[in-house]
Design a protein around this motif. Structure first.
Motif, short mmCIF file in Angstrom:
data_model
loop_
_atom_site.label_atom_id
_atom_site.label_comp_id
_atom_site.label_asym_id
_atom_site.label_seq_id
_atom_site.Cartn_x
_atom_site.Cartn_y
_atom_site.Cartn_z
N MET A 34 0.84 -1.19 0.00
CA MET A 34 0.00 0.00 0.00
C MET A 34 0.87 1.24 0.00
O MET A 34 2.02 1.22 0.45
CB MET A 34 -0.90 0.02 1.24
CG MET A 34 -1.96 -1.08 1.27
SD MET A 34 -3.20 -0.86 0.00
CE MET A 34 -3.95 0.70 0.52
N GLY A 35 0.31 2.32 -0.48
CA GLY A 35 1.10 3.54 -0.53
C GLY A 35 0.25 4.79 -0.42
O GLY A 35 -0.98 4.73 -0.47
N TRP A 36 0.95 5.89 -0.23
CA TRP A 36 0.32 7.21 -0.20
C TRP A 36 0.94 8.06 -1.31
O TRP A 36 2.16 8.03 -1.53
CB TRP A 36 0.55 7.89 1.15
CG TRP A 36 -0.25 7.31 2.28
CD1 TRP A 36 0.16 6.34 3.15
CD2 TRP A 36 -1.57 7.67 2.66
NE1 TRP A 36 -0.84 6.06 4.05
CE2 TRP A 36 -1.91 6.88 3.78
CE3 TRP A 36 -2.52 8.59 2.19
CZ2 TRP A 36 -3.15 6.97 4.42
CZ3 TRP A 36 -3.74 8.67 2.83
CH2 TRP A 36 -4.05 7.87 3.93
N PHE A 37 0.09 8.82 -1.96
CA PHE A 37 0.49 9.80 -2.95
C PHE A 37 -0.16 11.13 -2.57
O PHE A 37 -1.08 11.16 -1.75
CB PHE A 37 0.02 9.39 -4.35
CG PHE A 37 0.70 8.16 -4.90
CD1 PHE A 37 0.42 6.90 -4.40
CD2 PHE A 37 1.62 8.27 -5.93
CE1 PHE A 37 1.05 5.77 -4.90
CE2 PHE A 37 2.25 7.15 -6.44
CZ PHE A 37 1.96 5.90 -5.93
N TYR A 95 -3.79 10.75 -1.22
CA TYR A 95 -4.51 9.58 -1.67
C TYR A 95 -3.78 8.32 -1.23
O TYR A 95 -2.55 8.27 -1.27
CB TYR A 95 -4.60 9.55 -3.19
CG TYR A 95 -5.30 10.71 -3.82
CD1 TYR A 95 -4.60 11.86 -4.17
CD2 TYR A 95 -6.67 10.66 -4.10
CE1 TYR A 95 -5.24 12.94 -4.76
CE2 TYR A 95 -7.31 11.73 -4.70
CZ TYR A 95 -6.59 12.87 -5.03
OH TYR A 95 -7.23 13.92 -5.62
N CYS A 96 -4.53 7.31 -0.84
CA CYS A 96 -3.90 6.01 -0.65
C CYS A 96 -4.26 5.12 -1.83
O CYS A 96 -5.23 5.38 -2.57
CB CYS A 96 -4.29 5.36 0.67
SG CYS A 96 -5.99 4.80 0.79
N ALA A 97 -3.47 4.09 -2.03
CA ALA A 97 -3.65 3.22 -3.18
C ALA A 97 -2.93 1.91 -2.97
O ALA A 97 -1.98 1.82 -2.18
CB ALA A 97 -3.10 3.90 -4.44
N SER A 109 -2.97 2.02 -7.84
CA SER A 109 -4.26 1.65 -8.42
C SER A 109 -5.28 1.57 -7.30
O SER A 109 -4.92 1.61 -6.12
CB SER A 109 -4.17 0.32 -9.18
OG SER A 109 -3.87 -0.74 -8.27
N ALA A 110 -6.55 1.44 -7.67
CA ALA A 110 -7.65 1.37 -6.69
C ALA A 110 -7.62 2.57 -5.77
O ALA A 110 -7.67 2.45 -4.55
CB ALA A 110 -7.57 0.07 -5.88
N TRP A 111 -7.54 3.75 -6.32
CA TRP A 111 -7.41 4.98 -5.55
C TRP A 111 -8.62 5.25 -4.67
O TRP A 111 -9.76 5.00 -5.05
CB TRP A 111 -7.23 6.17 -6.49
CG TRP A 111 -6.04 6.06 -7.37
CD1 TRP A 111 -5.99 5.59 -8.64
CD2 TRP A 111 -4.69 6.44 -7.03
NE1 TRP A 111 -4.71 5.64 -9.13
CE2 TRP A 111 -3.89 6.16 -8.16
CE3 TRP A 111 -4.11 6.97 -5.89
CZ2 TRP A 111 -2.53 6.41 -8.18
CZ3 TRP A 111 -2.75 7.23 -5.91
CH2 TRP A 111 -1.97 6.95 -7.04
N GLY A 112 -8.32 5.85 -3.49
CA GLY A 112 -9.38 6.39 -2.66
C GLY A 112 -9.80 7.75 -3.17
O GLY A 112 -9.30 8.23 -4.19
#
Length: 121
Positions: A34-37, A95-97, A109-112
């Motif tokens: 998981m990640g944050w942008f 955003y997390c993804a 992908s699968a952005w919040g």
């Protein structure tokens, strides 16, 4: 399919802290990184931080190293971003993804829907 919902954004003074949360639906949350942008007005979305499925490995953008900490609780299907020593340039929609690393670059992908962080100077 995973559905992500971010929360925890808000207005904070420079030097302050915020903790963002990202709640995920689905029983496979613990199986992927998981990640944050973040994306500031007029700028492209940029990588902030990532964490492996186990939580053992993390990666950060140079601009946030030493100030931000990403973590996850797989029992709660949640990933966190602790942000300390915030600067005005950290202001953005976060955003997390789900993330995958291709070479040296993280792809989401699968952005919040995102959560707004505003930092006053």
């Amino acid at each position: 399919q995973v559905h992500l919902v971010e929360s925890g954004g808000g207005l904070v003074q420079a030097g302050g802290s915020l903790r963002l949360s990202c709640a995920a639906s689905g029983r496979t949350f613990s199986s992927f990184a998981m990640g944050w942008f973040r994306q500031a007005p007029g700028k492209e979305r940029e990588f902030v931080a990532a964490i492996s499925w186990s939580g053992v490995n993390t990666d950060y953008a140079d601009s946030v190293k030493g100030r931000f900490t990403i973590s996850r609780d797989n029992a709660k299907n949640t990933v966190y971003l602790q942000m300390n020593s915030l600067k005005p340039e950290d202001a953005a929609v976060y955003y997390c993804a789900k993330v995958v690393k291709y070479g040296s670059a993280w792809s989401g992908s699968a952005w919040g829907q995102g959560t707004q962080v505003t930092v006053s100077s």
